[in-house]
Design an enzyme around this catalytic site. Structure first.
Site, mmCIF file in Angstrom:
data_model
loop_
_atom_site.group_PDB
_atom_site.id
_atom_site.type_symbol
_atom_site.label_atom_id
_atom_site.label_comp_id
_atom_site.label_asym_id
_atom_site.label_seq_id
_atom_site.Cartn_x
_atom_site.Cartn_y
_atom_site.Cartn_z
ATOM 1 N N LYS A 71 -37.679 14.374 18.474
ATOM 2 C CA LYS A 71 -37.801 13.353 17.423
ATOM 3 C C LYS A 71 -38.712 12.234 17.930
ATOM 4 O O LYS A 71 -38.501 11.689 19.018
ATOM 5 C CB LYS A 71 -36.411 12.805 17.124
ATOM 6 C CG LYS A 71 -36.200 12.352 15.712
ATOM 7 C CD LYS A 71 -34.716 12.027 15.559
ATOM 8 C CE LYS A 71 -34.388 11.522 14.207
ATOM 9 N NZ LYS A 71 -33.037 10.950 14.196
HETATM 10 C C1 E4P Z 1 -31.889 10.072 11.052
HETATM 11 O O1 E4P Z 1 -32.261 11.004 11.696
HETATM 12 C C2 E4P Z 1 -31.265 8.861 11.583
HETATM 13 O O2 E4P Z 1 -30.556 9.205 12.741
HETATM 14 C C3 E4P Z 1 -30.253 8.261 10.643
HETATM 15 O O3 E4P Z 1 -30.130 8.988 9.454
HETATM 16 C C4 E4P Z 1 -30.344 6.789 10.473
HETATM 17 O O4 E4P Z 1 -29.331 6.374 9.597
HETATM 18 P P1 E4P Z 1 -28.837 4.880 9.470
HETATM 19 O O5 E4P Z 1 -29.793 4.143 8.608
HETATM 20 O O6 E4P Z 1 -27.485 4.999 8.821
HETATM 21 O O7 E4P Z 1 -28.767 4.319 10.865
#
Ligand code: E4P
Length: 217
Positions: A83
């Site tokens: 990522k």
């Molecule tokens: C996506 O890969 C992220 O880890 C995640 O969905 C972020 O979500 P949040 O806005 O609830 O922190």
């Protein structure tokens, strides 16, 4: 539509994977920090349990650092997807890593142009954050609609991974729009199992059955 779990918690993953509905996992530095311990070892274990794509995020922010870290993360397990945040260096790193056959999930996507650029450099997934857009009175799911239209028009293989999901309605809308993946916190998956009419209906079925059995004796 595939369901990914958005968590670094092995406990949550181990409780939901046996249901057969979890296709993968996404983590991020905030989620991994919450778990403590050895992030690499936890990530390996997550891969062994879920046996599907597991996104592990780089911490480096410069091109060379992201590429080096991405290569290391990819060695953890065959299920790892690296990522990378959407920045200039992140896009360049995605181009390099994808060229080496390493799957990349470009994260922190908040506009259609960011998604388009990530797809052009060979990202396997783009992660638009719908909840965080809703939080600032912007239309999170409207962004998904735009990305679906663009990716369909050019037949990109990049999968749209709806992230920052806050409620089951995000799941419903993502599925209606044809998004490929929705990554959800365990709490949102649990909410999908709650329906008062199911509970009332089941209680009535069992009550009627018990009444009929009691009448036989
Ligand atoms: C996506 O890969 C992220 O880890 C995640 O969905 C972020 O979500 P949040 O806005 O609830 O922190």
């Amino acid at each position: 539509m595939k369901f990914f779990l958005d968590t670094g918690s092995l406990k949550e993953i181990e409780s939901l994977v046996p249901l057969g509905i979890i296709d993968g996992v996404t983590t991020n530095p905030s989620l991994m920090a919450k778990e403590g311990g050895d992030a690499r070892a936890i990530t390996k274990k997550i891969c062994q349990v879920v046996k599907g794509p597991v996104s592990a995020e780089v911490i480096a922010t410069d091109y060379a650092g992201m590429v080096a870290e991405g290569r290391e993360l990819a060695k953890i397990d065959e299920h790892i997807v690296v990522k990378v945040p959407f920045t200039r260096d992140g896009v360049r790193a995605t181009h390099t890593l994808a060229g080496e056959g390493i799957r990349v999930n470009v994260t922190l996507i908040f506009s259609a142009t960011q998604a388009l650029i990530a797809a052009k450099v060979g990202a396997s997934y783009v992660s638009p954050f719908v909840g965080r857009l809703d939080d600032i009175a912007s239309d999170g799911m409207g962004l998904i609609e735009q990305i679906v239209e663009i990716f369909d028009a050019y037949r990109f293989k990049t999968e749209i991974l709806v992230a920052s999901v806050r409620s089951p309605m995000h799941i419903v809308e993502a599925a209606r729009m044809g998004a490929h993946v929705c990554t959800c916190p365990a709490s949102v998956i649990e909410q999908c199992f709650k329906h008062p009419l199911t509970d009332i209906g089941l209680a009535k079925f069992l009550q009627d059955w018990e009444k009929s059995q009691a009448a036989k004796v």
